[in-house]
Each structure stands twice: as structure tokens, then as C-alpha cells.
Write a protein that holds these residues in place. Structure first.
Motif, PDB file in Angstrom:
ATOM      1  N   SER A  87     -20.181   5.756   1.082  1.00  0.00           N
ATOM      2  CA  SER A  87     -19.772   4.314   2.381  1.00  0.00           C
ATOM      3  C   SER A  87     -19.098   4.865   3.228  1.00  0.00           C
ATOM      4  N   PRO A  88     -18.928   4.387   4.735  1.00  0.00           N
ATOM      5  CA  PRO A  88     -17.765   4.714   5.417  1.00  0.00           C
ATOM      6  C   PRO A  88     -16.392   4.265   4.939  1.00  0.00           C
ATOM      7  N   GLU A  89     -16.644   3.183   4.361  1.00  0.00           N
ATOM      8  CA  GLU A  89     -15.248   2.791   4.201  1.00  0.00           C
ATOM      9  C   GLU A  89     -14.606   3.509   2.040  1.00  0.00           C
ATOM     10  N   GLY A  90     -15.655   3.715   1.995  1.00  0.00           N
ATOM     11  CA  GLY A  90     -15.002   4.736   0.285  1.00  0.00           C
ATOM     12  C   GLY A  90     -14.397   6.087   1.204  1.00  0.00           C
ATOM     13  N   THR A  91     -15.270   6.537   1.932  1.00  0.00           N
ATOM     14  CA  THR A  91     -14.655   8.116   3.052  1.00  0.00           C
ATOM     15  C   THR A  91     -13.308   7.829   3.844  1.00  0.00           C
ATOM     16  N   LEU A  92     -13.175   6.762   4.412  1.00  0.00           N
ATOM     17  CA  LEU A  92     -12.035   6.303   5.086  1.00  0.00           C
ATOM     18  C   LEU A  92     -10.656   5.955   3.689  1.00  0.00           C
ATOM     19  N   HIS A  93     -11.193   4.750   2.648  1.00  0.00           N
ATOM     20  CA  HIS A  93     -10.227   5.149   1.922  1.00  0.00           C
ATOM     21  C   HIS A  93      -9.357   6.104   1.408  1.00  0.00           C
ATOM     22  N   GLY A  96      -8.901   9.266   5.625  1.00  0.00           N
ATOM     23  CA  GLY A  96      -8.222   8.606   6.687  1.00  0.00           C
ATOM     24  C   GLY A  96      -6.793   8.915   6.626  1.00  0.00           C
ATOM     25  N   TRP A  97      -6.820   8.916   5.523  1.00  0.00           N
ATOM     26  CA  TRP A  97      -4.678   8.585   6.029  1.00  0.00           C
ATOM     27  C   TRP A  97      -4.734  10.448   5.985  1.00  0.00           C
ATOM     28  N   ILE A  98      -5.398  11.245   6.019  1.00  0.00           N
ATOM     29  CA  ILE A  98      -5.524  12.728   6.639  1.00  0.00           C
ATOM     30  C   ILE A  98      -5.353  12.758   7.806  1.00  0.00           C
ATOM     31  N   HIS A  99      -6.284  12.522   8.280  1.00  0.00           N
ATOM     32  CA  HIS A  99      -7.174  13.299   9.267  1.00  0.00           C
ATOM     33  C   HIS A  99      -6.586  11.834  10.472  1.00  0.00           C
ATOM     34  N   PRO A 108       5.665  10.525   8.273  1.00  0.00           N
ATOM     35  CA  PRO A 108       5.000   9.656   6.879  1.00  0.00           C
ATOM     36  C   PRO A 108       5.428   8.662   6.174  1.00  0.00           C
ATOM     37  N   SER A 109       4.581   7.788   5.290  1.00  0.00           N
ATOM     38  CA  SER A 109       4.585   6.475   4.930  1.00  0.00           C
ATOM     39  C   SER A 109       4.695   6.745   3.644  1.00  0.00           C
ATOM     40  N   GLU A 110       5.817   6.187   2.628  1.00  0.00           N
ATOM     41  CA  GLU A 110       4.819   6.007   1.417  1.00  0.00           C
ATOM     42  C   GLU A 110       3.022   5.442   0.886  1.00  0.00           C
ATOM     43  N   ARG A 111       2.771   5.114   1.914  1.00  0.00           N
ATOM     44  CA  ARG A 111       1.614   4.707   2.170  1.00  0.00           C
ATOM     45  C   ARG A 111       0.343   5.878   2.299  1.00  0.00           C
ATOM     46  N   GLN A 112       1.084   6.569   3.134  1.00  0.00           N
ATOM     47  CA  GLN A 112      -0.226   7.721   3.727  1.00  0.00           C
ATOM     48  C   GLN A 112       0.511   8.443   2.395  1.00  0.00           C
ATOM     49  N   GLY A 113      -1.209   8.966   1.938  1.00  0.00           N
ATOM     50  CA  GLY A 113      -1.131   9.199   0.330  1.00  0.00           C
ATOM     51  C   GLY A 113      -2.264   9.100  -0.830  1.00  0.00           C
ATOM     52  N   GLY A 114      -1.979  10.023  -1.358  1.00  0.00           N
ATOM     53  CA  GLY A 114      -3.758   8.878  -2.375  1.00  0.00           C
ATOM     54  C   GLY A 114      -4.809  10.383  -2.864  1.00  0.00           C
ATOM     55  N   THR A 115      -5.406   9.941  -4.248  1.00  0.00           N
ATOM     56  CA  THR A 115      -5.993  10.965  -4.506  1.00  0.00           C
ATOM     57  C   THR A 115      -7.449  10.311  -4.297  1.00  0.00           C
ATOM     58  N   TRP A 116      -8.182  10.966  -4.673  1.00  0.00           N
ATOM     59  CA  TRP A 116      -9.862  11.121  -4.990  1.00  0.00           C
ATOM     60  C   TRP A 116      -9.525   9.691  -6.227  1.00  0.00           C
ATOM     61  N   LEU A 117      -9.025   9.720  -6.896  1.00  0.00           N
ATOM     62  CA  LEU A 117      -9.098   9.214  -8.341  1.00  0.00           C
ATOM     63  C   LEU A 117      -9.032   7.238  -8.020  1.00  0.00           C
TER      64      LEU A 117
END
Length: 117
Positions: A87-93, A96-99, A108-117
Motif C-alpha cells: 500500500s502507498p501508506e505502508g511504503t511512505l511510512h 517517506g522520512w528518507i525521501h 533532522p528531527s527525532e521523528r525522522q527515522g525508523g526501521t521496517w520493523l
């Protein structure tokens, strides 16, 4: 002296971000040096490193963790991953923060970042 690109933060290929992070580094370093004017060079370099360290660390971590997620064996976990990324929402989740980040205007903010997990 300071480093940028792969010399500062080599990346694994799972997000295709090696060149992009190098470009972001160069944009931010140029801005920091330009803002410093005739001021102390060390302050400009310290600002550059502060602005880039968190972002590149998050991109590295996300790329490394993507290896495990992208190479799951067939089964329930792979099916859940496929459904999320289908889904587009899943991919952006997850990406999106990278691209969507603009190194020339954003810090950069603390919210920008994440993993696939």
C-alpha cells in the motif's frame, strides 16, 4: 578537517542512499561554511557534524535493518511485510522520512527515522 559521504558514514545498499547522503552532506556543509562567513571554521564544522550525525545514523540503521526484512523467507512474516508494503501508506511510512527530507531547508528531527520493523 571533517568528512562527508561514505568516508564519514558508509551505507549498505538497501535504501540506495549512499550518493544521496553524500549530496546532503555537501549541501549542509556548504551552507554551514557560508553562514560562518569569516567566523571560526571550527564552529561551522561543528554545526555541520551536529546537523548530519543524527540523520545519517538513522538512514544507516534503517538500511541495515532493511536487509533482514527484505530477505525474509516465504511465510507469515514475509506475507505481512508484503501486505504492508503493498500500500502507498505502508511504503511512505517506511520510506517517506528518507525521501521527503530536504537537507537545504530542514533540520533532522527525532521523528525522522525508523526501521521496517
Amino acid at each position: 578537517m571533517t568528512l562527508l559521504g561514505d568516508a564519514a558514514h558508509a551505507l549498505v545498499p538497501h535504501h540506495g542512499q549512499g550518493a544521496n547522503q553524500s549530496i546532503e552532506d555537501a549541501v549542509v556543509l556548504a551552507a554551514c561554511l557560508g553562514e560562518a562567513g569569516s567566523g571560526p571554521l571550527a564552529e561551522a564544522i561543528t554545526r555541520y557534524e551536529r546537523l548530519r550525525r543524527g540523520r545519517t545514523r538513522k538512514v544507516q540503521y534503517a538500511s541495515i535493518s532493511a536487509a533482514d526484512i527484505l530477505h525474509l523467507p516465504d511465510g507469515d512474516n514475509a506475507d505481512r511485510r508484503n501486505a504492508r508494503l503493498g500500500s502507498p501508506e505502508g511504503t511512505l511510512h517506511h520510506l517517506g522520512w528518507i525521501h521527503e527530507f530536504d537537507a537545504s531547508t530542514q533540520e533532522p528531527s527525532e521523528r525522522q527515522g525508523g526501521t521496517w520493523l
